[in-house]
Write a protein that holds these residues in place. Structure first.
Motif, PDB file in Angstrom:
ATOM      1  N   THR A 205     -67.433  79.030  57.160  1.00 25.62           N
ATOM      2  CA  THR A 205     -66.288  79.693  56.878  1.00 25.62           C
ATOM      3  C   THR A 205     -65.388  80.264  58.084  1.00 25.62           C
ATOM      4  OG1 THR A 205     -67.566  81.740  56.358  1.00 25.62           O
ATOM      5  CG2 THR A 205     -67.176  80.204  54.693  1.00 25.62           C
ATOM      6  N   LEU A 206     -64.206  80.068  58.136  1.00 24.16           N
ATOM      7  CA  LEU A 206     -63.522  80.513  59.242  1.00 24.16           C
ATOM      8  C   LEU A 206     -62.451  81.497  58.948  1.00 24.16           C
ATOM      9  CD1 LEU A 206     -62.844  76.743  60.274  1.00 24.16           C
ATOM     10  CD2 LEU A 206     -64.645  78.271  61.284  1.00 24.16           C
ATOM     11  N   GLY A 207     -62.531  82.304  57.873  1.00 24.09           N
ATOM     12  CA  GLY A 207     -61.908  83.318  57.740  1.00 24.09           C
ATOM     13  C   GLY A 207     -60.465  82.815  57.293  1.00 24.09           C
ATOM     14  N   ALA A 208     -59.181  83.436  57.699  1.00 22.13           N
ATOM     15  CA  ALA A 208     -58.095  83.015  57.448  1.00 22.13           C
ATOM     16  C   ALA A 208     -57.629  81.570  57.558  1.00 22.13           C
ATOM     17  CB  ALA A 208     -56.972  84.007  58.108  1.00 22.13           C
ATOM     18  N   GLU A 209     -58.562  80.866  58.754  1.00 24.83           N
ATOM     19  CA  GLU A 209     -58.197  79.609  58.956  1.00 24.83           C
ATOM     20  C   GLU A 209     -58.908  78.596  58.100  1.00 24.83           C
ATOM     21  OE1 GLU A 209     -56.198  78.796  61.391  1.00 24.83           O
ATOM     22  OE2 GLU A 209     -55.904  80.927  61.492  1.00 24.83           O
ATOM     23  N   GLY A 210     -59.634  78.910  57.007  1.00 21.33           N
ATOM     24  CA  GLY A 210     -60.311  78.201  55.959  1.00 21.33           C
ATOM     25  C   GLY A 210     -61.820  78.107  56.307  1.00 21.33           C
ATOM     26  N   ILE A 224     -61.148  72.465  55.247  1.00 18.59           N
ATOM     27  CA  ILE A 224     -60.425  72.731  54.220  1.00 18.59           C
ATOM     28  C   ILE A 224     -59.700  74.055  54.630  1.00 18.59           C
ATOM     29  CG2 ILE A 224     -60.623  73.570  52.010  1.00 18.59           C
ATOM     30  CD1 ILE A 224     -61.477  70.656  52.245  1.00 18.59           C
ATOM     31  N   PRO A 225     -58.300  73.932  54.265  1.00 14.02           N
ATOM     32  CA  PRO A 225     -57.468  75.141  54.777  1.00 14.02           C
ATOM     33  C   PRO A 225     -57.494  76.304  53.893  1.00 14.02           C
ATOM     34  CG  PRO A 225     -56.098  73.414  53.890  1.00 14.02           C
ATOM     35  CD  PRO A 225     -57.471  72.796  53.955  1.00 14.02           C
ATOM     36  N   ALA A 226     -57.098  77.452  54.117  1.00 15.79           N
ATOM     37  CA  ALA A 226     -57.091  78.561  53.465  1.00 15.79           C
ATOM     38  C   ALA A 226     -55.990  78.967  52.970  1.00 15.79           C
ATOM     39  CB  ALA A 226     -57.583  79.938  54.156  1.00 15.79           C
ATOM     40  N   GLN A 227     -55.593  79.630  51.575  1.00 22.22           N
ATOM     41  CA  GLN A 227     -54.348  80.329  51.403  1.00 22.22           C
ATOM     42  C   GLN A 227     -53.828  81.251  52.143  1.00 22.22           C
ATOM     43  OE1 GLN A 227     -56.924  78.933  49.019  1.00 22.22           O
ATOM     44  NE2 GLN A 227     -55.769  77.078  48.792  1.00 22.22           N
ATOM     45  N   LYS A 228     -52.714  81.332  52.128  1.00 24.07           N
ATOM     46  CA  LYS A 228     -52.136  82.416  52.866  1.00 24.07           C
ATOM     47  C   LYS A 228     -51.746  83.592  51.815  1.00 24.07           C
ATOM     48  CE  LYS A 228     -51.735  80.020  56.631  1.00 24.07           C
ATOM     49  NZ  LYS A 228     -52.905  80.266  57.557  1.00 24.07           N
ATOM     50  N   ALA A 262     -62.826  76.635  45.837  1.00 26.96           N
ATOM     51  CA  ALA A 262     -63.713  77.931  46.223  1.00 26.96           C
ATOM     52  C   ALA A 262     -62.709  78.666  47.275  1.00 26.96           C
ATOM     53  CB  ALA A 262     -65.133  77.830  46.976  1.00 26.96           C
ATOM     54  N   SER A 263     -62.115  78.005  47.935  1.00 23.01           N
ATOM     55  CA  SER A 263     -60.957  78.652  48.944  1.00 23.01           C
ATOM     56  C   SER A 263     -60.078  79.668  48.102  1.00 23.01           C
ATOM     57  CB  SER A 263     -60.330  77.610  49.777  1.00 23.01           C
ATOM     58  OG  SER A 263     -59.409  78.405  50.713  1.00 23.01           O
ATOM     59  N   ARG A 264     -59.501  78.832  47.266  1.00 29.09           N
ATOM     60  CA  ARG A 264     -58.770  79.743  46.070  1.00 29.09           C
ATOM     61  C   ARG A 264     -59.221  80.942  45.751  1.00 29.09           C
ATOM     62  NH1 ARG A 264     -54.294  76.849  44.329  1.00 29.09           N
ATOM     63  NH2 ARG A 264     -54.352  78.000  42.199  1.00 29.09           N
ATOM     64  N   ALA A 265     -60.530  80.877  45.149  1.00 31.06           N
ATOM     65  CA  ALA A 265     -61.201  82.127  44.582  1.00 31.06           C
ATOM     66  C   ALA A 265     -61.286  83.157  45.772  1.00 31.06           C
ATOM     67  CB  ALA A 265     -62.428  81.522  43.980  1.00 31.06           C
ATOM     68  N   GLY A 266     -61.638  82.594  46.748  1.00 28.66           N
ATOM     69  CA  GLY A 266     -61.930  83.527  47.973  1.00 28.66           C
ATOM     70  C   GLY A 266     -60.522  84.282  48.339  1.00 28.66           C
ATOM     71  N   ALA A 267     -59.523  83.422  48.332  1.00 27.81           N
ATOM     72  CA  ALA A 267     -58.144  84.142  48.489  1.00 27.81           C
ATOM     73  C   ALA A 267     -57.764  85.072  47.457  1.00 27.81           C
ATOM     74  CB  ALA A 267     -57.016  83.060  48.641  1.00 27.81           C
ATOM     75  N   ASP A 287     -55.025  78.994  37.787  1.00 22.10           N
ATOM     76  CA  ASP A 287     -53.542  79.445  37.412  1.00 22.10           C
ATOM     77  C   ASP A 287     -52.862  80.172  38.481  1.00 22.10           C
ATOM     78  OD1 ASP A 287     -54.130  78.583  34.938  1.00 22.10           O
ATOM     79  OD2 ASP A 287     -54.198  80.495  34.036  1.00 22.10           O
ATOM     80  N   ALA A 288     -53.601  80.537  39.667  1.00 21.95           N
ATOM     81  CA  ALA A 288     -52.996  81.183  40.739  1.00 21.95           C
ATOM     82  C   ALA A 288     -52.047  80.384  41.435  1.00 21.95           C
ATOM     83  CB  ALA A 288     -54.099  81.588  41.801  1.00 21.95           C
ATOM     84  N   SER A 289     -50.933  81.287  41.715  1.00 18.69           N
ATOM     85  CA  SER A 289     -49.836  80.432  42.751  1.00 18.69           C
ATOM     86  C   SER A 289     -49.858  81.238  43.894  1.00 18.69           C
ATOM     87  CB  SER A 289     -48.659  80.592  41.918  1.00 18.69           C
ATOM     88  OG  SER A 289     -48.199  81.908  41.796  1.00 18.69           O
ATOM     89  N   PHE A 290     -50.024  80.257  45.147  1.00 15.76           N
ATOM     90  CA  PHE A 290     -50.153  81.140  46.383  1.00 15.76           C
ATOM     91  C   PHE A 290     -48.821  80.612  47.185  1.00 15.76           C
ATOM     92  CE2 PHE A 290     -54.633  80.802  45.183  1.00 15.76           C
ATOM     93  CZ  PHE A 290     -54.931  82.074  45.207  1.00 15.76           C
TER      94      PHE A 290
END
Length: 290
Positions: A205-210, A224-228, A262-267, A287-290
């Protein structure tokens, strides 16, 4: 299938302080919040909320029944949580107005597990099930060896990081989770890059970088990118990510899709204050919108 999680159960006691105490200083807290925590409990809740059959293997003390009840409420199978005479693991967390924290962790019952308890629990497992561990309990290498013999897919989240603990389970490992700092520390200790550890799947895992997936079979890496999002509390985000990845793999999703979910869940998790009690469920993630 099922996810069998040999994991910690902690009572998190969070004290809001006007400032961090100096040596010898007695300081009154402004507030106290108590909740369910521990990396193991967080991951079990995340896996259950992501739709998996999560079976927790662990222990609490005489005052920890409410922790078991809370896990049950969140959908975790708690039949293999033992009650010990030693105190439930707990964390005393001091937080100042700037968000800085200091943590005192007492492992308690998390380090009092027996081989008999683990062996008995895993007799109910089936080949192809997932066995998950973290470095907050005892019996990790023993459980990993049993898991490998039973044909389980053995996963390890290498936190709190200890190079010797990771190396003890590496021979039995199918899937390894690390953050960026832990990956560098493990490479220093072993002299091997993540894709050369002999583990089929390594996720860093790379924090804000995904996050990055290293395929030990092919030597390839996939990002895998992270959501902002604007984080307010990163507690439990990595645990949420891990639980969601494993739940998605258990449902048969390919690795890239499992990591993206999983990235969406972490965000979502970093936008909330707390640990196990605020881990999002699968519908919220979808359902989350980022």
């Amino acid at each position: 299938m099922a996810i069998w999680n040999l994991g910690s159960i902690n009572i998190d006691m969070v004290y809001a302080l006007p400032h961090m105490p100096a040596p010898g200083e007695t300081l009154a807290a402004n507030s106290l919040e108590q909740g369910l925590g521990g990396k193991g409990a967080n991951m079990s809740v995340a896996a259950a909320r992501a739709g998996a059959h999560a079976c927790h293997i662990g222990a609490v003390g005489p005052e920890g029944k409410w922790c078991v009840d809370r896990l049950t409420e969140y959908g975790v199978d708690t039949r293999h949580i033992a009650q010990m005479n030693t105190a439930t693991g707990h964390a005393i967390i001091a937080v100042d107005p700037a968000g800085e924290n200091q943590i005192i962790l007492y492992p308690g019952a998390n380090r009092a597990l027996s081989a008999d308890q683990i062996g008995q629990a895993l007799t109910a497992a089936h080949a192809g099930d997932i066995l998950l561990m973290q470095n907050e309990t005892n019996m990790q290498a023993e459980a990993a060896e049993i898991g490998r013999k039973l044909g389980l897919r053995v996963a390890y989240a290498a936190a709190p990081f200890d190079a010797a603990a990771v190396q003890a389970v590496l021979p039995f490992m199918d899937l390894l989770f690390l953050n960026e700092v832990e990956a560098a520390q493990l490479q220093d200790a072993t002299g091997k890059a993540p894709q050369d550890l002999g583990v089929d799947d390594v996720i860093v895992t790379l924090g804000a970088e995904g996050a990055r997936h290293f395929d030990g079979r092919t030597g390839t890496a996939t990002d895998i990118p992270a959501q902002k999002v604007t984080p307010v509390d990163t507690t439990g985000a990595g645990d949420t990510f891990t639980g969601y990845v494993l739940a998605a793999l258990d449902r048969g999703l390919p690795m890239a899709q499992a990591m993206a979910q999983a990235s969406r869940a972490g965000a979502l998790m970093v936008t909330r204050h707390g640990a196990a009690d605020v881990i999002p469920d699968l519908k919220e993630v979808q359902d989350a919108s980022f």
